[in-house]
Design an enzyme around this catalytic site. Sequence first.
Site, PDB file in Angstrom:
ATOM      1  N   HIS A 192       0.805  -1.224   0.000  1.00 25.39           N
ATOM      2  CA  HIS A 192       0.000   0.000   0.000  1.00 25.39           C
ATOM      3  C   HIS A 192       0.836   1.272   0.000  1.00 25.39           C
ATOM      4  CE1 HIS A 192       0.155  -0.315   4.530  1.00 25.39           C
ATOM      5  NE2 HIS A 192       0.515   0.917   4.319  1.00 25.39           N
ATOM      6  N   GLU A 433      -8.585 -11.937  -9.405  1.00 33.05           N
ATOM      7  CA  GLU A 433      -7.278 -11.802  -8.760  1.00 33.05           C
ATOM      8  C   GLU A 433      -6.924 -13.007  -7.898  1.00 33.05           C
ATOM      9  OE1 GLU A 433      -7.217  -8.212  -6.375  1.00 33.05           O
ATOM     10  OE2 GLU A 433      -9.227  -8.548  -5.624  1.00 33.05           O
ATOM     11  N   ASP A 457      -2.539  -9.069  -6.875  1.00 34.84           N
ATOM     12  CA  ASP A 457      -2.917 -10.208  -6.047  1.00 34.84           C
ATOM     13  C   ASP A 457      -2.823 -11.524  -6.815  1.00 34.84           C
ATOM     14  OD1 ASP A 457      -3.465  -9.397  -3.396  1.00 34.84           O
ATOM     15  OD2 ASP A 457      -5.186  -8.274  -4.142  1.00 34.84           O
ATOM     16  N   CYS A 504      -6.050  -4.070 -14.230  1.00 38.73           N
ATOM     17  CA  CYS A 504      -5.839  -2.859 -13.443  1.00 38.73           C
ATOM     18  C   CYS A 504      -4.713  -3.009 -12.425  1.00 38.73           C
ATOM     19  CB  CYS A 504      -7.128  -2.438 -12.739  1.00 38.73           C
ATOM     20  SG  CYS A 504      -7.735  -3.653 -11.580  1.00 38.73           S
TER      21      CYS A 504
HETATM   22  C1  PEP Z   1      -4.577  -6.022  -7.737  1.00 37.31           C
HETATM   23  O1  PEP Z   1      -4.632  -6.873  -6.851  1.00 37.31           O
HETATM   24  O2  PEP Z   1      -3.929  -6.168  -8.792  1.00 37.31           O
HETATM   25  C2  PEP Z   1      -5.255  -4.738  -7.606  1.00 37.31           C
HETATM   26  C3  PEP Z   1      -5.352  -3.910  -8.623  1.00 37.31           C
HETATM   27  O3  PEP Z   1      -5.762  -4.399  -6.417  1.00 37.31           O
HETATM   28  P1  PEP Z   1      -4.903  -4.029  -5.125  1.00 37.31           P
HETATM   29  O4  PEP Z   1      -3.513  -3.696  -5.558  1.00 37.31           O
HETATM   30  O5  PEP Z   1      -5.617  -2.878  -4.524  1.00 37.31           O
HETATM   31  O6  PEP Z   1      -4.991  -5.280  -4.312  1.00 37.31           O
HETATM   32 MG    MG Z   2      -6.061  -6.800  -5.259  1.00 38.27          MG
END
Ligand code: PEP
Ligand code: MG
Length: 600
Positions: A192, A433, A457, A504
């Site tokens: 994060h 994911e 993920d 994404c």
């Molecule tokens: C991912 O897991 O690729 C994603 C876009 O979500 P986050 O990074 O918020 O887990």
């Molecule tokens: Mg994710």
Amino acid sequence: MLTITGIPASRGIVIGPVHVLRWEVPEVRHRIIPDEAIPAEIARLHSAIARAKDRLHEVRGRAEKHAGDEEAAIFDVQASMLDDADLIGEVESLIRQNIGAEKAFDLVMLEWRQHFAKHAQPMLRERVSDLMDLHIRVLSILLDLPDHDPVDLPPGANAILITHDLTPSLTVQLDRNAIAAIATDAGTRTSHVAILARSLGLPAVVGLRDAVERLHGHELAILDGSSGMLIVNPSEQHLAAYRDRALREQGEELELHQLLTAEPVTLDGVRIILRANVDLPEEAEQASHSGAEGVGLMRTEFLVVGRPAMPDEEEQYREYSRVVRAFDGHPVVIRTFDLGGDKLPIGGYPVEANPFLGWRAIRMCLDEPELFKTQLRALLRAGLHGDVRIMLPLVVSVGEVRQARLLLDEAAAELDARGVEYRRDIPLGVMVETPAAVIAADTLVNDVAFFSVGTNDLVQYTLAVDRGNANLASRYTPLHPAVLRLIQRTVEVGHNAGLEVAVCGEMASQPVMAFALIGLGVRELSVAPRSVPLVKQIIRGVSAKIAREAAAAAVAADTAQAAYDALAERLFSAFGDAPFLRHGLPVVVDGHTFESSAGP
Ligand code: PEP
Ligand code: MG
């Protein structure tokens, strides 16, 4: 000169003084005090608590300025916890048993933190990180340690903030006028702190492991967010070279900006939809000028960061509407709360042995229907202002989608009962994911409107590699054959069912990988706003036919390195020695820069 190498998290070069922030519970020695010292020790405790409260008041004022009143309220909650008669009574009672004030406070806080972490009531579990902050703050005063709040920096300090990790309460205090870059010992490209740094447009390096220990503060340093390096006390030669490079990178960035209005279309005419990932509502206006055609992922959990309570329906409605309006009719995909794992939780969270396999994302929302429906009502209402689409995170089975849909219907019925207007036909899609979602993708297609592949993920769950563990960063390889095959299957199943399939995750914003995704048939990419022009440049410089050949070779490769070589060879021959591939934007695969004969 000292060079500490970590993981590149957010590109850009900053030359400035180091500001070390040690926000961790200090070690406390056991100290037995004589009976006659007890009253003085109790007085010392009270004076430390009074000073901590004064400090919280000050910090609150600054957090309010940098992050807003709601975010700053966390410090009121903390100050009121220091008035808790039970808490203070327990510490005093230990002091009366001849234990020094700092050890007494330390023991009580440890016990309270443990007790709260396991509490059945979510509201109380949410207080754990506040207790942790108080634990650090009061102990630092009792032990006469320097006060390390990041807020003390003067505006324009251009400082490089060095810390172990960014906690929610630290994040809301960040003064963007004083802090120019972030460097952390923990974290990886997809954790994060890295996501947040990219959102804020702050250059960042993570996974430095021991920078906090090795640095004192105030040293001059160069932070290179592209290569993941922190160069401390650099030589004149290094300084000159990096100043040159910073200038060159600015020039390249400006050049990329000229693509703002250009269409993301490949040389052989394949149109790719390029959207932005928005993590903070206040970034929406700026992101809407990045050339993105809408939002492919809005991470709503950042609305909850460091807050003493969940945002209510009105506030969420306002924030979602702000993003939707900023993108003026373009699709805006808003993901429901993905709390847990390494995502900033609401203060506290149940302590779990395996948080990434734990009670997170859609699981938590389904188990807390009131919390979930509040968000759904806000989303339904924001839908009146544009093309909102709802996306569910961490789905492993169609049962979860059906349960979520029932709750969406209930949320709509609640709005009807209140006579509140909302959009009735909001598309509901899922993030793909988990390997389960890919392998059983065919069981999902009839119940969802779209797929969006979350590679951050997906890589972690497929390779069983913790995305936040800096020690495993070189094993976190999105080009692993298993990952590429899972993406390929998602695209095939989705497209066969007539669904849009987007990507994404971070993969979409790295040149070689974006090229691979286009070759795998992905027609929609969503990336951090700052990466939109770069990815557009990639799209416009390649042919989908060659990308397809490259991706086929990559999927057939037996290792991630071989896959990289197959892709890089074709990508670099498409761009020749294009400077934007060679300088400042090295092709890194989550912390690991692949060696390639065809590479730059
Ligand atoms: C991912 O897991 O690729 C994603 C876009 O979500 P986050 O990074 O918020 O887990
Ligand atoms: Mg994710």
